[in-house]
Enzyme design. Structure first.
Site, PDB file in Angstrom:
ATOM      1  N   TRP A 154       0.674  -1.453  -0.509  1.00 44.84           N
ATOM      2  CA  TRP A 154       0.256  -0.102  -0.110  1.00 44.84           C
ATOM      3  C   TRP A 154       0.366   1.423   0.189  1.00 44.84           C
ATOM      4  CZ3 TRP A 154       1.665   1.797   4.531  1.00 44.84           C
ATOM      5  CH2 TRP A 154       1.864   0.575   5.738  1.00 44.84           C
ATOM      6  N   ASN A 155       2.034   1.127   0.288  1.00 42.63           N
ATOM      7  CA  ASN A 155       2.755   2.271   0.900  1.00 42.63           C
ATOM      8  C   ASN A 155       3.193   3.141  -0.628  1.00 42.63           C
ATOM      9  OD1 ASN A 155       4.840   0.268   0.211  1.00 42.63           O
ATOM     10  ND2 ASN A 155       6.375   1.508   0.478  1.00 42.63           N
ATOM     11  N   LYS A 178      -2.428  -7.954  -8.664  1.00 43.31           N
ATOM     12  CA  LYS A 178      -3.284  -7.862  -7.417  1.00 43.31           C
ATOM     13  C   LYS A 178      -2.510  -6.563  -6.560  1.00 43.31           C
ATOM     14  CE  LYS A 178      -4.031  -8.704  -2.957  1.00 43.31           C
ATOM     15  NZ  LYS A 178      -4.192  -7.758  -2.344  1.00 43.31           N
ATOM     16  N   GLY A 231       6.185  -6.348  -0.472  1.00 40.12           N
ATOM     17  CA  GLY A 231       5.154  -6.452   1.170  1.00 40.12           C
ATOM     18  C   GLY A 231       5.981  -7.198   1.861  1.00 40.12           C
ATOM     19  N   GLU A 253      10.541  -8.275  -3.158  1.00 40.44           N
ATOM     20  CA  GLU A 253      10.919  -7.428  -2.696  1.00 40.44           C
ATOM     21  C   GLU A 253      10.629  -7.619  -1.628  1.00 40.44           C
ATOM     22  OE1 GLU A 253      13.182  -5.459  -3.800  1.00 40.44           O
ATOM     23  OE2 GLU A 253      12.959  -6.066  -6.378  1.00 40.44           O
ATOM     24  N   LEU A 254      10.976  -7.523  -0.324  1.00 37.63           N
ATOM     25  CA  LEU A 254      10.355  -7.609   1.038  1.00 37.63           C
ATOM     26  C   LEU A 254      10.922  -6.399   1.809  1.00 37.63           C
ATOM     27  CD1 LEU A 254      10.962 -11.125   1.678  1.00 37.63           C
ATOM     28  CD2 LEU A 254       9.358  -9.795   0.872  1.00 37.63           C
ATOM     29  N   CYS A 287       9.913   0.850   2.794  1.00 35.34           N
ATOM     30  CA  CYS A 287      10.893  -0.535   2.826  1.00 35.34           C
ATOM     31  C   CYS A 287      12.439  -0.050   2.893  1.00 35.34           C
ATOM     32  CB  CYS A 287      11.023  -1.870   1.474  1.00 35.34           C
ATOM     33  SG  CYS A 287      11.136  -0.466   0.025  1.00 35.34           S
ATOM     34  N   GLU A 388      10.674  -4.685  11.309  1.00 38.27           N
ATOM     35  CA  GLU A 388      10.345  -3.064  10.685  1.00 38.27           C
ATOM     36  C   GLU A 388       9.267  -3.075  11.252  1.00 38.27           C
ATOM     37  OE1 GLU A 388       8.378  -4.231   7.185  1.00 38.27           O
ATOM     38  OE2 GLU A 388      10.003  -2.662   6.136  1.00 38.27           O
TER      39      GLU A 388
END
Ligand code: NAD
Length: 495
Positions: A154-155, A178, A231, A253-254, A287, A388
């Site tokens: 969502w960022n 999605k 996410g 990508e976390l 992130c 985080e």
């Protein structure tokens, strides 16, 4: 029927509600009130979108389009996004509460990715392989994977989608998107531009809904060849495990717990600004947030005081107003999670130097705000330094010398980004070599580009986005052998 704005999915080029007829309200983080609705899809909608993408990949005009024509479509889309950047940015702000100034700048930059990967589309080349066998001609082809599922958080919905969509399409794949259930609207608005650009039906599709329902159904679908996910690390691990059962390609990508390291020889004005931008920009919801500020002990008090003094003046407010510097948190659960982490830090004995709660200003009462918060004397073993937070919470940690800075910086499960502030170039190069993260910034922070590979070491992810190598994540190599001679030797022996 509600009187909220309704955004529809696009499947096979057609606007679509969900089969169930259910909707998810999109909430404005500044008011806490619903402002729009998106379809709440399920596994049946996911299957329809994947089947449309698969048809477009195998049978539609996309399959036979030249790479040059594909590139032109991407560049046309770039121009349309540039035209509508401000409008798309406003939609994102309604959904995620980040500053209009920041989202508009992102949206003005997004077209560069479509130009860049549009340019790369017809530069995907195979090679001729020298042969050790007589009369054999061997060459490679670089081919698309098939249906790619792009799952986004969502960022920064459109920026992070673009990092997947542009290379995936340039490579000739078809895509099912999605978006986050909290911030789907801008992605659905983008689909109007995909159509206007002239992409054939089914090449780009969307399915909105909850991760556990529609996201998992997409990852599970047998016609999906690849999942490109951005996410949290726990969700990423679940997606990775599910994709592994079907041997699907995956990029992840976390999250991060990035160290931003200030040495005593740094330009202190710049370093303080770098510390602030590292954690309070986007209310810490990035992130790459520099959430661990490592400060050399000789300047520890001075830097702490200066960072606190600047952060204390940050203007919280309506993200649509250009003078606002810190907006709300995107979702109420995330706001509660951030406040929970603040309590944990206090309980662990970290010294709260600034903030530590919700703002008292009644004008902000409707929104999900958290005060810019700074903890001093943080130990790297504390949860506030290890997990985080994804909010405007900074931990300041002292260190003695380069070796200790490296040790603390690398003592984390993550490895997404890091910052180093020093005037000593020898030290800058050494630190860049020793820190285990996918990006190292020296005397700057939060810089990204379509030209520069981005991704994580360790639990921050797998694969790279942006830059030339990103297109390889959406291609596979086929090797073709052509026998130029007649007559097959002994058929029972490998050639
Ligand atoms: P999240 O992991 O909760 O959700 C991300 C997406 O995954 C959403 O679209 C969600 O619906 C979907 N999802 C959830 N469960 C799923 C499942 N079982 N199967 C398939 N999809 C599922 O993340 P978030 O809270 O939306 O975003 C914040 C996180 O994203 C932070 O951890 C942040 O660090 C990370 N992030 C990473 C980067 C990067 O590039 N490394 C960039 C931005 C954000």
């Amino acid at each position: 029927m509600s009187n909220l704005a309704r955004f529809l999915n696009t499947v096979d080029g057609q606007p679509r509600e969900s089969y169930s007829g259910r909707w998810i309200a999109s909430l404005d983080p500044f008011t806490g009130k619903a402002w729009a609705e998106v379809p709440q899809c399920g596994a049946d909608d996911a299957a329809a979108a994947v089947e449309a993408a698969h048809r477009a990949f195998t049978r539609g005009p996309w399959a036979t389009l030249t790479a040059t024509a594909r590139g032109k479509l991407l560049r046309r889309l770039a121009d349309l996004i540039a035209r509508d950047a401000e409008k798309l940015a406003e939609t994102e702000v309604r959904d995620n509460g980040k500053l209009l100034a920041e989202m508009a700048a992102q949206l003005r930059y997004v077209p560069e990715w479509f130009h860049y990967f549009g340019g790369l589309a017809d530069k995907i080349e195979g090679g001729v392989i020298p042969s050790d066998k007589a009369d054999m001609f061997t060459y490679t082809r670089r081919e698309p994977l098939g249906v790619v599922v792009a799952i986004t958080p969502w960022n920064s919905p459109l920026l992070l989608l673009t990092w997947k969509l542009a290379p995936a399409l340039a490579a000739g794949n078809t895509v099912v998107i999605k978006p986050s259930e909290f911030t789907s609207c801008s992605t659905l608005a983008l689909m109007d531009l995909v159509k206007e650009a002239g992409f054939p039906d089914g090449v780009v599709n969307t399915v909105t809904g909850y991760g556990a329902e529609v996201g998992a159904a997409l990852v599970e679908h047998p016609l999906v060849a690849k999942v490109a996910f951005t996410g949290g690390d726990a969700t990423g691990a679940a997606v990775y495990a599910q994709a592994a059962r079907h041997i699907k390609h995956v990029t992840l990508e976390l999250g991060g717990k990035s160290p931003n390291i200030i040495f005593d020889d740094a330009n202190m004005d710049d370093a303080v600004k770098g510390a602030i931008s590292g954690i309070f920009a986007a209310s810490g919801q990035t992130c790459i947030a520099g959430s661990r500020l490592l400060v050399q002990r000789s300047v520890y008090e001075e830097v702490s005081q200066r960072v606190v003094a600047v952060a204390a003046t940050a203007r919280l407010g309506n993200p649509m107003e250009r003078t606002t510097q810190v907006g709300p948190i995107t979702t109420q659960p995330q706001r509660d999670k951030v406040l929970g982490f603040i309590d944990i830090a206090k309980g662990e004995g970290a010294r709260c130097l600034l903030g530590g709660g919700t703002p008292k200003d009644p004008a902000l009462a409707g929104g999900w705000f958290v005060e810019p918060t700074i903890f001093g004397d943080v130990l790297n073993t504390m949860r506030i330094a290890r997990e985080e937070v994804f909010g405007p919470v900074l931990s300041i940690i002292p260190f003695e010398d380069e070796d200790e800075a490296v040790e603390i910086a690398n003592d984390t499960i993550f490895g997404l980004a890091s910052g180093v502030w020093t005037k000593d170039m020898r030290r800058a190069f050494k630190m860049a070599e020793r820190i285990r993260s996918g990006t190292v910034w020296v005397n700057t922070y939060r810089a990204v580009s379509f030209l520069a590979p981005f991704g994580g070491f360790k639990k921050s992810g797998i694969g790279r986005e942006s830059g030339q190598a990103a297109i390889d994540e959406y291609l596979q190599t086929k090797c073709v052998w052509i026998n130029l001679a007649e007559g097959i030797p002994d058929p029972f022996i490998i050639r």
